[in-house]
Design an enzyme around this catalytic site. Structure first.
Site, PDB file in Angstrom:
ATOM      1  N   TYR A  39       0.843  -1.197   0.000  1.00 34.61           N
ATOM      2  CA  TYR A  39       0.000   0.000   0.000  1.00 34.61           C
ATOM      3  C   TYR A  39       0.880   1.249   0.000  1.00 34.61           C
ATOM      4  O   TYR A  39       1.635   1.496   0.944  1.00 34.61           O
ATOM      5  CB  TYR A  39      -0.950   0.028   1.202  1.00 34.61           C
ATOM      6  CG  TYR A  39      -2.009  -1.064   1.199  1.00 34.61           C
ATOM      7  CD1 TYR A  39      -2.237  -1.868   0.077  1.00 34.61           C
ATOM      8  CD2 TYR A  39      -2.801  -1.306   2.313  1.00 34.61           C
ATOM      9  CE1 TYR A  39      -3.203  -2.869   0.076  1.00 34.61           C
ATOM     10  CE2 TYR A  39      -3.776  -2.306   2.323  1.00 34.61           C
ATOM     11  CZ  TYR A  39      -3.967  -3.088   1.208  1.00 34.61           C
ATOM     12  OH  TYR A  39      -4.921  -4.073   1.213  1.00 34.61           O
ATOM     13  N   GLY A 271     -13.213   1.187   4.516  1.00 37.36           N
ATOM     14  CA  GLY A 271     -12.211   2.170   4.098  1.00 37.36           C
ATOM     15  C   GLY A 271     -12.873   3.538   4.093  1.00 37.36           C
ATOM     16  O   GLY A 271     -14.088   3.639   3.908  1.00 37.36           O
TER      17      GLY A 271
HETATM   18  P1  NDP Z   1     -14.761   0.284   0.353  1.00 40.52           P
HETATM   19  O1  NDP Z   1     -15.248  -0.558  -0.758  1.00 40.52           O
HETATM   20  O2  NDP Z   1     -15.680   0.459   1.497  1.00 40.52           O
HETATM   21  O3  NDP Z   1     -14.336   1.700  -0.256  1.00 40.52           O
HETATM   22  C1  NDP Z   1     -13.889   2.714   0.587  1.00 40.52           C
HETATM   23  C2  NDP Z   1     -13.958   4.043  -0.141  1.00 40.52           C
HETATM   24  O4  NDP Z   1     -15.303   4.373  -0.469  1.00 40.52           O
HETATM   25  C3  NDP Z   1     -13.464   5.171   0.730  1.00 40.52           C
HETATM   26  O5  NDP Z   1     -12.074   5.311   0.705  1.00 40.52           O
HETATM   27  C4  NDP Z   1     -14.199   6.357   0.154  1.00 40.52           C
HETATM   28  O6  NDP Z   1     -13.552   6.764  -1.046  1.00 40.52           O
HETATM   29  C5  NDP Z   1     -15.550   5.755  -0.187  1.00 40.52           C
HETATM   30  N1  NDP Z   1     -16.475   5.800   0.954  1.00 40.52           N
HETATM   31  C6  NDP Z   1     -16.367   5.189   2.156  1.00 40.52           C
HETATM   32  N2  NDP Z   1     -17.412   5.435   2.934  1.00 40.52           N
HETATM   33  C7  NDP Z   1     -18.218   6.229   2.214  1.00 40.52           C
HETATM   34  C8  NDP Z   1     -19.470   6.814   2.504  1.00 40.52           C
HETATM   35  N3  NDP Z   1     -20.091   6.611   3.659  1.00 40.52           N
HETATM   36  N4  NDP Z   1     -20.049   7.575   1.533  1.00 40.52           N
HETATM   37  C9  NDP Z   1     -19.438   7.773   0.350  1.00 40.52           C
HETATM   38  N5  NDP Z   1     -18.241   7.241   0.029  1.00 40.52           N
HETATM   39  C10 NDP Z   1     -17.639   6.466   0.959  1.00 40.52           C
HETATM   40  O7  NDP Z   1     -13.432  -0.312   0.971  1.00 40.52           O
HETATM   41  P2  NDP Z   1     -11.925  -0.363   0.380  1.00 40.52           P
HETATM   42  O8  NDP Z   1     -11.933  -0.678  -1.064  1.00 40.52           O
HETATM   43  O9  NDP Z   1     -11.233   0.857   0.847  1.00 40.52           O
HETATM   44  O10 NDP Z   1     -11.377  -1.624   1.150  1.00 40.52           O
HETATM   45  C11 NDP Z   1     -11.365  -1.609   2.574  1.00 40.52           C
HETATM   46  C12 NDP Z   1     -10.068  -2.210   3.045  1.00 40.52           C
HETATM   47  O11 NDP Z   1      -9.974  -3.561   2.644  1.00 40.52           O
HETATM   48  C13 NDP Z   1      -8.794  -1.563   2.472  1.00 40.52           C
HETATM   49  O12 NDP Z   1      -8.440  -0.369   3.121  1.00 40.52           O
HETATM   50  C14 NDP Z   1      -7.785  -2.656   2.712  1.00 40.52           C
HETATM   51  O13 NDP Z   1      -7.379  -2.637   4.056  1.00 40.52           O
HETATM   52  C15 NDP Z   1      -8.625  -3.916   2.443  1.00 40.52           C
HETATM   53  N6  NDP Z   1      -8.414  -4.391   1.052  1.00 40.52           N
HETATM   54  C16 NDP Z   1      -7.773  -5.578   0.878  1.00 40.52           C
HETATM   55  C17 NDP Z   1      -7.513  -6.063  -0.375  1.00 40.52           C
HETATM   56  C18 NDP Z   1      -6.818  -7.367  -0.535  1.00 40.52           C
HETATM   57  O14 NDP Z   1      -6.437  -7.716  -1.651  1.00 40.52           O
HETATM   58  N7  NDP Z   1      -6.597  -8.119   0.521  1.00 40.52           N
HETATM   59  C19 NDP Z   1      -7.911  -5.320  -1.588  1.00 40.52           C
HETATM   60  C20 NDP Z   1      -8.619  -4.093  -1.297  1.00 40.52           C
HETATM   61  C21 NDP Z   1      -8.863  -3.663  -0.024  1.00 40.52           C
HETATM   62  P3  NDP Z   1     -13.559   8.285  -1.587  1.00 40.52           P
HETATM   63  O15 NDP Z   1     -12.145   8.703  -1.577  1.00 40.52           O
HETATM   64  O16 NDP Z   1     -14.118   8.176  -2.948  1.00 40.52           O
HETATM   65  O17 NDP Z   1     -14.397   9.127  -0.668  1.00 40.52           O
END
Ligand code: NDP
Length: 305
Positions: A39, A271
């Site tokens: 990351y 996230g």
């Molecule tokens: P989400 O699918 O929940 O996306 C999170 C993003 O959505 C935020 O960064 C934000 O982006 C937007 N968001 C979050 N809450 C809201 C809300 N209430 N209203 C509007 N927009 C919102 O999760 P992630 O994709 O971030 O994944 C979560 C975690 O999972 C990661 O941080 C990581 O630790 C893990 N992960 C693991 C992977 C693996 O291969 N093992 C791959 C991917 C993730 P914005 O900037 O657009 O506001």
């Protein structure tokens, strides 16, 4: 529920804001913070480590993870690998960036078809035996690969892989619900599921195009922007909107609550790029009891289209 740092830490958040998001999650009851070597090329671990030092929480009160596979260096056998030498170096690098003596959970971030699974199992066992990690698991491994690793560990009395980190959300269900079905009972496998909002799509924020300041606008994530604006996904999100409204919650809360309702989900890794999102998302817990059979049937119908 837990809190992760992919995309956000290093690209959107650092310093005070990174710390504030973790504090908001912790105040809401979160004790697990997810990270990975890859990351922001190690920067996410450095930022989280700094935040943890400033927050000063008791080490026993929180859980930190990291993950290995893609690597940070271009030397031979240092990329896309789970070989013993890489893993041995990788854990030391992560601990140094996080400023921790150990991580609680360590994941093999993807399967590596080129390293014998037995070598990886021994290397992960050694990591735990040395006290550098407490438990190990996999991320996006097939059920067959997980079972194979587990059997090797069982045969040699090694530490077993006890958790998987798969994608799981309203738009991505197959692996958690079908492929791994036998592993929960047979191996006692736990899951730390990722992307409950499918990177934000399920919040409804992409329904009218890519909003300014969102993940969809970030440089280097153009591949993701295409998925965030997929018309079929957006049509599904629009069908889910009235259900969220009737349940008195936001779309994001509905999407997270739906993941939490699955008994095979040990924790939903959320996230966020700002504190207000953390606060909104944490309230998804209150929505879980509202997901009765009728609500679940309505959701299934909306997904089917
Ligand atoms: P989400 O699918 O929940 O996306 C999170 C993003 O959505 C935020 O960064 C934000 O982006 C937007 N968001 C979050 N809450 C809201 C809300 N209430 N209203 C509007 N927009 C919102 O999760 P992630 O994709 O971030 O994944 C979560 C975690 O999972 C990661 O941080 C990581 O630790 C893990 N992960 C693991 C992977 C693996 O291969 N093992 C791959 C991917 C993730 P914005 O900037 O657009 O506001």
């Amino acid at each position: 529920m837990s809190f992760g740092s992919w995309v956000t830490y290093g690209s959107q958040l650092a310093g005070d804001t990174a710390r504030d998001c973790m504090a908001a999650a912790y105040d809401a009851g979160v004790n697990f913070f997810d990270n990975a070597e890859v990351y922001a090329k190690g920067a996410a671990e450095t930022i989280m480590g700094e935040a943890l030092r400033k927050l000063g929480w008791r080490r026993a009160s929180y859980i930190v993870s990291t993950k290995f596979f893609w690597g940070l260096h271009d030397g031979p056998n240092e990329r896309n690998t789970l070989n013993r030498k890489y893993l041995r170096q990788a854990i030391d690098g992560s601990l140094s960036r996080l400023g921790l003596k150990y991580v609680d959970l360590v994941f093999c971030h993807r399967p590596d078809p080129e390293t014998p699974i037995e070598e990886t199992v021994w290397a992960m066992h050694d990591m735990i035996a040395q006290g550098k990690a407490l438990y190990w698991g996999t991320s996006e491994w097939s059920a067959a690969e997980i079972a194979r690793a587990w059997e090797i560990a069982e045969r040699h009395h090694l530490h077993k892989p006890v958790m998987e980190q798969p994608q799981y959300n309203l738009l991505h269900r197959e692996r958690v619900e079908r492929e791994y079905a036998r592993l929960y009972a047979d191996l006692g496998l736990g899951t730390t599921t990722w992307s409950p909002l499918a990177s934000g799509v399920l919040s409804g924020k992409y329904n009218d195009g890519i909003p300014a300041g969102s993940r969809g606008t970030l440089k280097g994530y153009e591949w993701l922007a295409e998925r965030l604006t997929d018309p079929a996904k957006l049509a599904t999100v629009r069908r889910l909107a009235p259900i969220a409204a009737d349940l008195g919650c936001t779309l994001a809360q509905l999407a997270i609550a739906w993941c939490l309702r699955n008994p095979h989900v040990s924790t939903v890794i959320t996230g966020a790029s700002r504190v207000s999102q953390v606060r909104e998302n944490m309230k998804a817990l209150d929505v879980v009891p509202r997901l009765d059979a009728d609500a679940m049937a309505r959701i299934d119908a909306a997904l089917a289209g």
